[in-house]
Write an enzyme that holds these catalytic residues in place. Structure first.
Site, PDB file in Angstrom:
ATOM      1  N   HIS A  76       2.037  -1.723  -3.748  1.00  0.00           N
ATOM      2  CA  HIS A  76       2.813  -0.940  -4.693  1.00  0.00           C
ATOM      3  C   HIS A  76       1.996   0.321  -5.089  1.00  0.00           C
ATOM      4  O   HIS A  76       0.763   0.062  -5.191  1.00  0.00           O
ATOM      5  CB  HIS A  76       3.215  -1.761  -5.923  1.00  0.00           C
ATOM      6  CG  HIS A  76       4.311  -1.538  -6.730  1.00  0.00           C
ATOM      7  ND1 HIS A  76       3.886  -0.281  -7.801  1.00  0.00           N
ATOM      8  CD2 HIS A  76       5.367  -1.635  -6.769  1.00  0.00           C
ATOM      9  CE1 HIS A  76       5.231  -0.192  -8.130  1.00  0.00           C
ATOM     10  NE2 HIS A  76       6.184  -0.831  -7.840  1.00  0.00           N
TER      11      HIS A  76
ATOM     12  N   ASP B 239       9.994  -7.534  -4.440  1.00  0.00           N
ATOM     13  CA  ASP B 239      11.029  -7.347  -3.267  1.00  0.00           C
ATOM     14  C   ASP B 239      10.597  -8.607  -2.245  1.00  0.00           C
ATOM     15  O   ASP B 239      11.679  -8.894  -1.713  1.00  0.00           O
ATOM     16  CB  ASP B 239      11.051  -6.199  -2.721  1.00  0.00           C
ATOM     17  CG  ASP B 239      11.820  -4.775  -3.579  1.00  0.00           C
ATOM     18  OD1 ASP B 239      12.606  -5.431  -4.533  1.00  0.00           O
ATOM     19  OD2 ASP B 239      11.285  -4.034  -3.620  1.00  0.00           O
TER      20      ASP B 239
HETATM   21  N1  CMC Z   1       1.212  -3.208   4.556  1.00  0.00           N
HETATM   22  C1  CMC Z   1       0.227  -2.535   5.360  1.00  0.00           C
HETATM   23  N2  CMC Z   1      -0.582  -1.667   4.728  1.00  0.00           N
HETATM   24  C2  CMC Z   1      -0.185  -1.308   3.860  1.00  0.00           C
HETATM   25  C3  CMC Z   1       0.813  -1.617   3.013  1.00  0.00           C
HETATM   26  C4  CMC Z   1       1.620  -2.429   3.738  1.00  0.00           C
HETATM   27  N3  CMC Z   1       2.795  -3.012   2.969  1.00  0.00           N
HETATM   28  N4  CMC Z   1       1.044  -0.739   1.780  1.00  0.00           N
HETATM   29  C5  CMC Z   1       0.101  -0.138   1.711  1.00  0.00           C
HETATM   30  N5  CMC Z   1      -0.901  -0.299   2.807  1.00  0.00           N
HETATM   31  C6  CMC Z   1      -2.303   0.576   3.269  1.00  0.00           C
HETATM   32  C7  CMC Z   1      -2.074   1.959   3.726  1.00  0.00           C
HETATM   33  O1  CMC Z   1      -1.820   1.946   5.263  1.00  0.00           O
HETATM   34  C8  CMC Z   1      -3.361   2.427   3.133  1.00  0.00           C
HETATM   35  O2  CMC Z   1      -4.295   2.108   4.023  1.00  0.00           O
HETATM   36  P1  CMC Z   1      -5.581   3.163   4.230  1.00  0.00           P
HETATM   37  O3  CMC Z   1      -6.166   3.218   2.932  1.00  0.00           O
HETATM   38  O4  CMC Z   1      -6.323   2.300   5.355  1.00  0.00           O
HETATM   39  O5  CMC Z   1      -4.887   4.319   5.079  1.00  0.00           O
HETATM   40  C9  CMC Z   1      -3.534   1.780   1.827  1.00  0.00           C
HETATM   41  O6  CMC Z   1      -2.933   0.663   1.891  1.00  0.00           O
HETATM   42  C10 CMC Z   1      -2.945   2.606   0.668  1.00  0.00           C
HETATM   43  O7  CMC Z   1      -1.581   2.769   1.131  1.00  0.00           O
HETATM   44  P2  CMC Z   1      -0.558   4.002   0.824  1.00  0.00           P
HETATM   45  O8  CMC Z   1       0.745   4.037   1.811  1.00  0.00           O
HETATM   46  O9  CMC Z   1      -1.547   4.997   0.404  1.00  0.00           O
HETATM   47  O10 CMC Z   1      -0.033   3.447  -0.682  1.00  0.00           O
HETATM   48  P3  CMC Z   1       1.182   4.209  -1.629  1.00  0.00           P
HETATM   49  O11 CMC Z   1       1.006   3.781  -2.863  1.00  0.00           O
HETATM   50  O12 CMC Z   1       1.688   5.764  -1.157  1.00  0.00           O
HETATM   51  O13 CMC Z   1       2.193   3.346  -1.109  1.00  0.00           O
HETATM   52  C11 CMC Z   1       4.033   1.861  -0.939  1.00  0.00           C
HETATM   53  C12 CMC Z   1       2.968   2.204  -1.811  1.00  0.00           C
HETATM   54  C13 CMC Z   1       4.997   0.784  -1.947  1.00  0.00           C
HETATM   55  C14 CMC Z   1       5.359   2.740  -0.402  1.00  0.00           C
HETATM   56  C15 CMC Z   1       3.534   0.906   0.356  1.00  0.00           C
HETATM   57  O14 CMC Z   1       2.579  -0.136  -0.251  1.00  0.00           O
HETATM   58  C16 CMC Z   1       4.521   0.308   1.482  1.00  0.00           C
HETATM   59  O15 CMC Z   1       5.117   1.281   2.094  1.00  0.00           O
HETATM   60  N6  CMC Z   1       4.867  -1.147   0.705  1.00  0.00           N
HETATM   61  C17 CMC Z   1       5.719  -1.506   1.892  1.00  0.00           C
HETATM   62  C18 CMC Z   1       7.172  -1.290   1.407  1.00  0.00           C
HETATM   63  C19 CMC Z   1       7.682  -1.932  -0.099  1.00  0.00           C
HETATM   64  O16 CMC Z   1       7.319  -3.157  -0.274  1.00  0.00           O
HETATM   65  N7  CMC Z   1       7.980  -1.355  -1.012  1.00  0.00           N
HETATM   66  C20 CMC Z   1       8.462  -1.640  -2.211  1.00  0.00           C
HETATM   67  C21 CMC Z   1       7.622  -1.168  -3.459  1.00  0.00           C
HETATM   68  S1  CMC Z   1       8.090  -2.301  -4.945  1.00  0.00           S
HETATM   69  C22 CMC Z   1       9.666  -1.922  -5.208  1.00  0.00           C
HETATM   70  C23 CMC Z   1       9.889  -0.731  -6.069  1.00  0.00           C
HETATM   71  O17 CMC Z   1       9.319  -0.747  -7.299  1.00  0.00           O
HETATM   72  O18 CMC Z   1      10.623   0.232  -5.795  1.00  0.00           O
END
Ligand code: CMC
Length: 438
Positions: A315, A373
Site C-alpha cells: 500500500h 482487497d
Molecule cells: N508485490 C510485489 N512487490 C511489491 C508489491 C507487490 N504487491 N507492492 C510493492 N512491491 C515492491 C516494489 O516492487 C518495490 O520494490 P523495490 O523497492 O525493490 O523496487 C517496493 O515494493 C515499493 O513499491 P512501489 O511500487 O514503489 O510502492 P507504491 O507505494 O508505489 O505502490 C501499490 C503501492 C498499492 C500500488 C503496490 O503495493 C501494488 O501494486 N500492490 C498490488 C496492488 C494492490 O493490492 N493494490 C491495492 C491497494 S489497497 C486498495 C486501495 O486503497 O485502493
C-alpha cells in the site's frame, strides 16, 4: 478553509541567485505538518515537482486520517475498528457526510431518507440494455452513474447545498440498485426491485440473489460481512479516485459526473481493481497446481523482470498491517466457517499464500502487508459475488466518501479549480514545414 500559520516556518534557499524565501508551516490536529508553497511561483517563478504526490498535501480535510506507519485509520476521529464493530454502514455514511455519528432519532431519519431513494428511474433499465451482456460491470457502472445526471436534473447544481444533499442521498441509495441491476443484466435475470424494510446490506444482497421465483434467505453472518465491506471501504483520505472526484468537481461539473469519474479511476488494478486482480491471481496459481506452486509464484513476484506482483499486498500509505485488512481477515474466517468453506482449495491457497508472504524477507523488508482487497475478494467470492463485480461493490461503498470529500471542497470558500503545472521537457519552439517538405 483559511489555514492559520503556526510559529514554524521553512526557509528555501537557491543556488541560482534567486533570493531565499520563508514559507509558512501549517499544523494539522494530528499527522505531518505541511509547508505552504502557494506563494512560491509568484515569488520565484519556480514550481515544485512531485509526480505521484509522494510529498504533497493537495487539500486540508477533516474527514479521514491515516497513520500508515502505525496502521491506523480514523473516520472523523473514530477508529475504524470501533466503527466496524459498533456501527452499521448507514451510521458510517451519516458520520462521513455530517461529521457526527447519528443518535437514534437521527439514524431513523437518515435511514428513511436513504431508503426513500432506493428505486431508480424505470428508464434506467432501457439505458442499461444498450450495453453488451458481457460488458465489465465497471464499464457499465461508469456509464450508469454518469447517466444519473440525465435522469435527475433537479439535483445537478454543485453550488447549491440542498441539491448537493439530494444528489448525495440519491447516489448512496441508488448505487446498490445499480450494481445489482448491472449484475442481473449480465446473467440475464429480471431486475429485483429494492425492499425498503431490509437493511442497506440485506437489501443489496436480496437484489443480487433473489429471483421472482425464489426469495433470498437473509443470512445474518453474510449480511454483516457485506455491511463491514461497505464500512471498511467508505473513505480513505486523498487516494487516486477521491482526488479524481475532487479535481473533476473543482471545474463545477455536476455531482453525478464527478462520482462517475471516481468510479472510472477506481477501476484500475493498482486501486479498487486489486480485489478482482487478487482473486484472478489465486485462480491462476490454482490452475497451475495450487499450494504446491506458491514457491514458484513467489519467486516470480521477486523477479524484477517478471512484472508480477502479489496482488492484494502492499500500500502506498500503510507500511504496517492495513487495519482494514485485519478486520476483513476476521470477517473472512467468520464467513468461510459459516459457509463450511474452510477446506475449499481456493481459500486454503489464499491462506497459505498469505502465510508464506508474511514470513518472506522480500515482503517483510519492504513492509508489504496484505491490504483490505486481499481478504475482501475472498469474502465476496465466498458469498457468491462474481469476481468482476468486486470493484463495483467497492465503488458502491466508496461513493459516500467521494461525496463527503466533494462537499468539503465545494463548501470551502477558498476552493479553486485544480490545475497542476508541469516541468516541460519537449521540443523548444520550431517551425512547422508544409507536408511536402517534411
Ligand atoms: N508485490 C510485489 N512487490 C511489491 C508489491 C507487490 N504487491 N507492492 C510493492 N512491491 C515492491 C516494489 O516492487 C518495490 O520494490 P523495490 O523497492 O525493490 O523496487 C517496493 O515494493 C515499493 O513499491 P512501489 O511500487 O514503489 O510502492 P507504491 O507505494 O508505489 O505502490 C501499490 C503501492 C498499492 C500500488 C503496490 O503495493 C501494488 O501494486 N500492490 C498490488 C496492488 C494492490 O493490492 N493494490 C491495492 C491497494 S489497497 C486498495 C486501495 O486503497 O485502493
Amino acid at each position: 478553509m483559511a489555514l492559520d500559520a503556526s510559529n514554524k516556518k521553512a526557509t528555501l534557499s537557491f543556488s541560482d541567485g534567486t533570493p531565499s524565501m520563508d514559507l509558512p508551516i501549517h499544523e494539522g490536529t494530528i499527522g505531518p505538518d505541511v509547508i505552504d508553497i502557494r506563494q512560491l511561483y509568484g515569488k520565484t517563478k519556480k514550481f515544485t515537482y512531485d509526480p505521484g504526490f509522494m510529498s504533497t498535501a493537495a487539500c486540508d480535510s477533516s474527514i479521514t486520517y491515516i497513520d500508515g506507519d502505525k496502521g491506523e485509520l480514523l473516520y472523523r476521529g473514530y477508529p475504524i475498528e470501533q466503527l466496524a464493530t459498533q456501527c452499521d454502514y448507514l451510521e458510517t455514511c451519516h458520520l462521513l457526510l455530517y461529521g457526527e455519528l447519528p443518535n437514534v432519532a437521527q439514524k431513523q431519519a437518515f435511514d428513511k431518507t436513504v431508503t426513500y431513494h432506493t428505486m431508480v428511474n424505470e428508464q434506467m433499465q432501457f439505458f442499461l440494455r444498450g450495453f453488451r451482456r458481457d460488458a465489465h460491470p465497471m464499464a457499465v457502472m461508469t456509464g450508469l452513474v454518469g447517466a444519473m445526471s440525465a435522469f435527475y436534473p433537479d439535483s445537478m447544481n454543485l453550488n447549491d447545498p440542498q441539491q448537493r444533499e439530494i444528489s448525495a442521498h440519491r447516489l448512496i441509495a441508488k448505487m446498490p440498485t445499480l450494481v445489482a441491476m448491472a449484475y442481473k443484466y449480465t446473467v440475464g435475470q429480471p431486475y429485483v426491485y429494492p425492499r425498503n424494510d431490509l437493511s442497506y446490506a440485506a437489501n443489496f444482497m436480496r437484489m443480487m440473489f433473489a429471483t421472482p421465483c425464489e426469495e433470498y434467505k437473509v443470512n445474518d453472518v453474510l449480511v454483516r460481512a457485506m455491511d463491514r465491506i461497505f464500512i471498511l471501504h467508505a473513505d480513505h483520505e486523498q487516494n487516486a479516485s477521491t482526488s479524481t472526484v475532487r479535481l473533476c468537481a473543482s471545474s463545477g461539473t455536476n455531482p453525478f459526473a464527478a462520482i462517475a469519474a471516481g468510479v472510472a479511476c477506481l477501476w484500475g488494478p493498482a486501486h479498487g481493481g486489486a480485489n478482482e486482480a487478487a482473486l484472478n491471481m489465486l485462480y491462476d496459481i490454482q490452475s497451475q497446481g495450487g499450494v504446491a506452486k506458491i514457491g514458484e509464484f513467489i519467486a516470480k513476484v521477486k523477479d524484477k523482470d517478471s512484472e508480477v506482483r502479489l496482488m492484494g499486498f502492499g500500500h502506498r500509505v500503510y507500511k504496517n498491517y492495513d487495519p482494514r485488512a485485519k478486520l476483513m481477515r476476521e470477517t473472512c474466517h467468520e464467513v468461510l466457517h459459516e459457509l463450511g468453506l474452510q477446506n475449499d482449495p481456493l481459500f486454503e491457497l489464499a491462506m497459505a499464500l498469505e502465510k508464506i508472504a508474511l514470513e518472506d524477507d522480500y515482503f517483510v523488508s519492504r513492509k508489504l502487508y496484505p491490504n483490505v482487497d486481499y481478504y475482501s475478494g475472498i469474502v465476496q467470492k465466498a458469498i457468491g459475488i462474481p469476481v468482476p463485480l468486486f470493484t463495483a461493490i467497492f465503488a458502491l461503498a466508496r461513493t459516500v466518501g467521494w461525496i463527503a470529500q466533494l462537499n468539503e471542497m465545494i463548501a470551502d470558500p477558498e476552493y479553486k479549480i485544480g490545475r497542476p503545472r508541469q516541468l516541460y521537457v519537449g521540443a523548444t519552439r520550431r517551425d512547422a514545414k508544409p507536408i511536402d517538405k517534411r
